[in-house]
Design a protein around this motif. Structure first.
Motif, PDB file in Angstrom:
ATOM      1  N   ALA A 126       0.715  -1.184  -0.026  1.00 22.35           N
ATOM      2  CA  ALA A 126      -0.007   0.111  -0.012  1.00 22.35           C
ATOM      3  C   ALA A 126       0.829   1.377   0.065  1.00 22.35           C
ATOM      4  O   ALA A 126       0.446   2.076  -0.600  1.00 22.35           O
ATOM      5  N   PHE A 127       1.974   1.124   0.471  1.00 24.39           N
ATOM      6  CA  PHE A 127       2.804   2.450   0.938  1.00 24.39           C
ATOM      7  C   PHE A 127       4.275   2.260   0.732  1.00 24.39           C
ATOM      8  O   PHE A 127       5.165   2.187   1.447  1.00 24.39           O
ATOM      9  N   SER A 128       4.625   2.342  -0.506  1.00 30.44           N
ATOM     10  CA  SER A 128       6.105   2.188  -1.152  1.00 30.44           C
ATOM     11  C   SER A 128       6.046   2.572  -2.342  1.00 30.44           C
ATOM     12  O   SER A 128       5.154   2.883  -3.125  1.00 30.44           O
ATOM     13  N   SER A 129       7.452   2.432  -2.838  1.00 34.06           N
ATOM     14  CA  SER A 129       7.616   3.213  -4.324  1.00 34.06           C
ATOM     15  C   SER A 129       7.292   2.114  -5.192  1.00 34.06           C
ATOM     16  O   SER A 129       7.211   0.901  -4.837  1.00 34.06           O
ATOM     17  N   PRO A 130       7.218   2.442  -6.506  1.00 32.90           N
ATOM     18  CA  PRO A 130       7.032   1.378  -7.630  1.00 32.90           C
ATOM     19  C   PRO A 130       7.965   0.317  -7.665  1.00 32.90           C
ATOM     20  O   PRO A 130       7.337  -0.917  -7.701  1.00 32.90           O
ATOM     21  N   ALA A 131       9.093   0.591  -7.385  1.00 34.29           N
ATOM     22  CA  ALA A 131      10.069  -0.542  -7.329  1.00 34.29           C
ATOM     23  C   ALA A 131       9.924  -1.577  -6.206  1.00 34.29           C
ATOM     24  O   ALA A 131      10.096  -2.926  -6.468  1.00 34.29           O
ATOM     25  N   LYS A 132       9.399  -1.106  -5.090  1.00 37.94           N
ATOM     26  CA  LYS A 132       9.563  -1.851  -3.994  1.00 37.94           C
ATOM     27  C   LYS A 132       8.033  -2.753  -3.885  1.00 37.94           C
ATOM     28  O   LYS A 132       7.969  -3.667  -3.568  1.00 37.94           O
ATOM     29  N   LYS A 133       6.990  -1.833  -4.621  1.00 41.80           N
ATOM     30  CA  LYS A 133       5.681  -2.562  -4.996  1.00 41.80           C
ATOM     31  C   LYS A 133       6.095  -3.857  -5.817  1.00 41.80           C
ATOM     32  O   LYS A 133       5.232  -4.803  -5.717  1.00 41.80           O
ATOM     33  N   GLN A 134       6.841  -3.763  -6.797  1.00 38.88           N
ATOM     34  CA  GLN A 134       7.066  -4.932  -7.711  1.00 38.88           C
ATOM     35  C   GLN A 134       7.586  -5.750  -6.935  1.00 38.88           C
ATOM     36  O   GLN A 134       7.381  -6.944  -7.293  1.00 38.88           O
ATOM     37  N   GLU A 135       8.495  -5.497  -6.132  1.00 39.22           N
ATOM     38  CA  GLU A 135       9.311  -6.645  -5.374  1.00 39.22           C
ATOM     39  C   GLU A 135       8.275  -7.244  -4.364  1.00 39.22           C
ATOM     40  O   GLU A 135       8.238  -8.698  -4.364  1.00 39.22           O
ATOM     41  N   THR A 136       7.393  -6.353  -3.955  1.00 42.20           N
ATOM     42  CA  THR A 136       6.433  -7.095  -2.951  1.00 42.20           C
ATOM     43  C   THR A 136       5.478  -7.788  -3.538  1.00 42.20           C
ATOM     44  O   THR A 136       5.097  -9.158  -2.994  1.00 42.20           O
ATOM     45  N   ALA A 137       4.983  -7.495  -4.837  1.00 42.95           N
ATOM     46  CA  ALA A 137       4.159  -8.133  -5.592  1.00 42.95           C
ATOM     47  C   ALA A 137       4.495  -9.677  -5.860  1.00 42.95           C
ATOM     48  O   ALA A 137       3.916 -10.756  -5.617  1.00 42.95           O
ATOM     49  N   LYS A 138       5.705  -9.626  -6.287  1.00 43.70           N
ATOM     50  CA  LYS A 138       6.529 -10.956  -6.524  1.00 43.70           C
ATOM     51  C   LYS A 138       6.726 -11.855  -5.333  1.00 43.70           C
ATOM     52  O   LYS A 138       6.388 -13.176  -5.432  1.00 43.70           O
TER      53      LYS A 138
END
Length: 249
Positions: A153-165
């Protein structure tokens, strides 16, 4: 899967794809504005924000301060869980907005105090909502999952990509992790707090401005809870499917 679950599963996949989108131009511009505004914020305020996030991460992984007062019974169906989740989001949004309005009206120091208070609001929401979807709030692995939802919910696009994976391969990720862990050593809290600060700095810094901090504080907190609510709903749905698959096998 029944019809409702099939539709929900498709919505979860849409959410995961959104998390994996690269940074957009507006996001880049917002980041530049945040960087400039941060230069005018007292160092003490930044230190307090970092310490608050560190304590929150440690509290989630090994503490009990975010445990809900009322135990929520797990829903019997995903449809029931989603309906109860929507009602819960509304309750927490109203509470966060009222708290944001009160601290926002108080200027810099009360506005700064809103930061850890809002963190607590968000984590109590995640803990309460997790029970509806059948997560075990005493299981370290499920608490770790909550922190990943928070990052989604609360992070940069790069971190969101990492989290999604990581969320897409969650069962593999936690395969050898214990049910209990006494120390918060699974999360890089420094990176975690920086991601969170960078995401909400602009709107929360505006809350500190004299004259209209109360209005911004209420609106900001309401919006941020809605943002977390969306991530939690889709993330907990995903966990629901993981648990259902494990039960069927």
């Amino acid at each position: 899967m029944d019809t409702y679950e099939q539709k929900a599963y498709e919505e979860v996949q849409v959410w995961l794809r959104k998390l994996q989108k690269p940074s957009s131009m507006p996001q880049t511009l917002t980041k530049n504005v945040q960087t400039r505004m941060n230069q005018f914020v007292p160092k003490k305020f930044h230190t307090m924000m970092g310490q608050a996030v560190k304590q929150m991460v440690e509290g989630v992984l090994s503490g009990s301060q975010y445990l809900p007062n009322k135990k929520e019974q797990p829903a019997q169906t995903l449809k029931e869980a989603d309906e109860r989740m929507e009602a819960l989001i509304s309750v927490f949004q109203k509470g966060a907005a009222a708290e944001g309005a009160g601290t926002g009206a108080g200027g810099l120091f009360l506005g700064a105090a809103d930061f850890p208070l809002l963190l607590g609001f968000k984590m109590r929401f995640l803990f309460t909502a997790s029970q509806i979807y059948g997560l075990d709030i005493y299981d370290f692995r499920d608490r770790l999952y909550m922190l990943h939802i928070f990052q989604a919910a609360f992070s940069s696009p790069a971190k969101k990509q990492e989290t999604a994976k990581r969320l897409e391969n969650w069962e593999e990720y936690i395969q050898n992790k214990p049910r209990k862990l006494s120390m918060a050593k699974e999360m890089d809290w420094t990176s975690f707090q920086q991601e969170y600060r960078d995401h909400i700095d602009l709107v929360k810094l505006l809350q500190l401005m004299p004259g209209f901090g109360a209005v911004i504080g209420a609106a900001a907190n309401y919006h941020l809870l809605a943002q977390l609510g969306y991530a939690a709903k889709e993330g907990y749905r995903l966990k629901w499917f993981y648990m259902k698959e494990k039960q069927e096998n």
